[in-house]
Design an enzyme around this catalytic site. Structure first.
Site, PDB file in Angstrom:
ATOM      1  N   SER A 293     -45.014   5.507  14.250  1.00  0.00           N
ATOM      2  CA  SER A 293     -44.246   6.013  15.379  1.00  0.00           C
ATOM      3  C   SER A 293     -45.143   6.446  16.541  1.00  0.00           C
ATOM      4  CB  SER A 293     -43.342   7.150  14.893  1.00  0.00           C
ATOM      5  OG  SER A 293     -42.430   7.544  15.872  1.00  0.00           O
ATOM      6  N   ASP A 304     -54.104  -1.654  24.041  1.00  0.00           N
ATOM      7  CA  ASP A 304     -53.631  -2.566  25.083  1.00  0.00           C
ATOM      8  C   ASP A 304     -54.415  -2.431  26.380  1.00  0.00           C
ATOM      9  OD1 ASP A 304     -51.800  -3.664  23.401  1.00  0.00           O
ATOM     10  OD2 ASP A 304     -50.026  -2.730  24.304  1.00  0.00           O
ATOM     11  N   LYS A 318     -43.456   1.191  12.896  1.00  0.00           N
ATOM     12  CA  LYS A 318     -42.184   1.810  13.271  1.00  0.00           C
ATOM     13  C   LYS A 318     -42.062   1.792  14.792  1.00  0.00           C
ATOM     14  CE  LYS A 318     -39.385   6.041  12.927  1.00  0.00           C
ATOM     15  NZ  LYS A 318     -39.295   6.396  14.351  1.00  0.00           N
TER      16      LYS A 318
END
Length: 553
Positions: A293, A304, A318
């Site tokens: 999460s 990223d 998740k």
């Protein structure tokens, strides 16, 4: 186009619009009618059961079971929270509760203190790990469920509670004043070498980002110029706290995570809106299969933007967002309302719960359908199965004897006995038991039950069972018995062969008696493969930079 045709077309379009509106209205009304009808049936059924069923029933319990069974059909994160569980839910999301500040559990001989939290009432008055709880106020608690003992210890801040414990042969009484307990999101931070700082982030409750910020500022003040952020075993929590933590390392104005759901009001883009604390410090993030999460938002966003090297194992996967919705009678429902997408555009949700409901089996995204995305520097990353690390660290596999010694509480009990006869030890990072002390532990084990089956012995057992089913056993009986003789383990020999890992586990448990949770974490870093690899990456700038700029993973 002539006027007649135009008029006909206009009438047709108007009719189509009206008709479509009618069907939409009808469809909506049909769904509302179906909901009302089924709720009425359910209420009628419970009422009739209460009247006619042969035994007494508890309507509250029966309805709660029905609600939970219904929600289980959706996903594990959509849950019902009745009024009596609201305090526990609030503690999970805020990290706050009123109590004495001690984790309790049951080790087979009653309820005991597993860990008193540093600086809170239980630790301050002198309660220790392994204290067996006898009474809370006037209630004998030796034989009642741990959850009930926990409820008795909790209460409004500034109220008194009496606790009686057994420690060895002594019975001790404590009068405690409950406090507002705020569980730390950062249970430990420190330096692993002269230049490298380490921050353990175990949760994402309220104030998590401030705790990380303060830890980083303190470490920088100590001369740290590279950092390890440990998100292993962190189950996640508040998305806004995750966004704030990313913002510590990423420039202002960048997307962190987008939430997209069925309703417009759940669609939101979290951005960095502050000046970062440090956008240059070399950073490694540790993750594993239990990082979920909000942990995955932090790790994924930093990956990223090529802002951190990720080391460890693939995260949980998740990519779902939950919202808490109030219901009548002070109950609540935590409901999945959206999926989240990190800066590259990928959603890392691993299980497709819609398909799982249809198939009846857990359905994950097959590798062939996982889509490719690109990081800021052009590195290929994939969606649909958690966050994959840049550098894989295999999971540590412990020997069966180590599992047995822990599971049977021998490590726990010996650490308790050791602490009672040793008033102090060296610092957590320096402490380890000596050869002589390990020999004492081996002697202490004499006569205690801790047998186990090794992996190889289990394989031979399976082979034997299969041979008996296939009626081949008599033909290969002699060979199987010969193999059994060779692979049969010796507990005494295993204590020698696996003493390095047993000593590490035992040393960390002993450290916890003196330095509690913080010390246990610090001691565990000494021989941690992921931490060692992180230090290696951070100490070789070319290797670190090459990992973040390579176009192919």
């Amino acid at each position: 186009m002539n006027k007649t045709l135009k008029k006909s077309l206009l009438v047709f379009l108007l009719g189509a619009i009206v008709l479509s509106g009618f069907f939409a209205f009808k469809t909506k009304n049909d769904k509302l009618f179906a909901i009302a009808k089924n709720i009425d049936i359910f209420a009628t059924m419970v009422r009739e059961l209460d009247s006619y069923y042969v035994d007494e029933i508890d309507p509250d319990e029966l309805v709660t079971i029905g609600i939970n069974a219904m929600l289980e059909e959706l996903d594990p994160y959509t849950t019902y929270i009745p009024e009596e569980e609201s305090d526990d839910f609030r503690m999970m999301t805020t990290g706050e509760y009123g109590g004495v500040g001690a984790l309790i559990g049951n080790r087979g001989e009653g309820n005991i203190v597993i860990m008193p939290y540093t600086g809170f009432p239980a630790q301050s008055v002198g309660m220790k790990i392994a204290d067996q709880l006898l009474k809370v106020d006037t209630v004998a608690v030796s034989d009642i469920p741990t959850s009930e003992v926990s409820s008795l210890l909790k209460g409004p801040a500034n109220t008194e509670v009496f606790v009686q414990v057994k420690r060895g042969d002594d019975t001790l009484d404590f009068n405690l004043t409950r406090r507002k307990i705020v569980i730390k999101n950062v249970p430990f931070y420190g330096k692993v070498d002269e230049h490298t700082g380490y921050i353990k982030l175990s949760d994402f409750t309220t104030n998590a980002s401030n705790e990380v910020r303060n830890a980083l500022l303190d470490l920088k003040g100590q001369g740290v110029d590279r950092l390890i952020l440990d998100l292993r075993d962190n189950p996640g929590g508040l998305v806004n706290e995750a966004a704030e933590i990313v913002n510590l390392f990423i420039p202002k104005g960048k997307d962190i995570v987008k939430t997209i759901g069925k309703l417009e009001n759940v669609n939101y883009t979290y951005k960095t809106n502050k000046t970062p604390l440090d956008k240059e410090i070399p950073l490694v993030v540790l993750i594993n299969e239990n990082s979920a999460s909000a942990s995955e938002i932090v790790a994924g966003a930093l990956q990223d933007y090529d802002r951190a090297v990720l080391i460890g194992r693939k995260s949980f996967g998740k990519g779902l967002v939950q919202t808490t919705i109030p219901l009548s009678y002070n109950s609540q429902m935590k409901i999945t309302t959206a999926k989240y997408y990190i800066p590259s555009g990928r959603c890392i949700q691993a299980i497709d719960y819609a398909q799982t409901r249809e198939n009846g089996e857990i359905t994950t995204v097959p590798d062939s359908l996982r889509k490719e995305f690109k990081t800021k520097n052009g590195r290929v990353v994939l969606d649909g199965a958690g966050i994959e690390p840049d550098e894989l660290i295999e999971k540590v596999k412990y020997a069966p004897i180590s599992y047995s010694l822990v599971a049977r509480s021998h490590i726990f009990d010996y650490a308790t006995q050791y602490a009672r006869s040793h008033p102090e030890i060296s610092s957590p990072s320096d402490f380890s038991i000596s050869d002589e002390e390990y020999e004492q532990f081996v002697k202490w084990l004499d006569g205690k039950e801790y047998d186990y089956t090794t992996y190889l012995e289990k394989s031979v057992e399976d082979l034997t069972e299969l041979a008996e089913k296939e009626t081949y056993y008599d033909e290969i009986k002699a060979q199987i018995e010969a193999i059994n003789t060779k692979v049969h383990h010796s507990k005494e020999q295993d204590l020698i062969n696996h003493q390095k890992e047993i000593r590490k586990i035992l040393s960390e448990e002993i450290v916890s008696r003196y330095y509690f949770q913080e010390g246990m974490i610090e001691a565990s870093l000494n021989d941690d493969p992921a931490v060692k690899e992180a230090v290696n990456f951070l100490s070789i700038p070319d290797k670190y930079q090459q990992t973040l700029t390579a176009s192919v993973k």
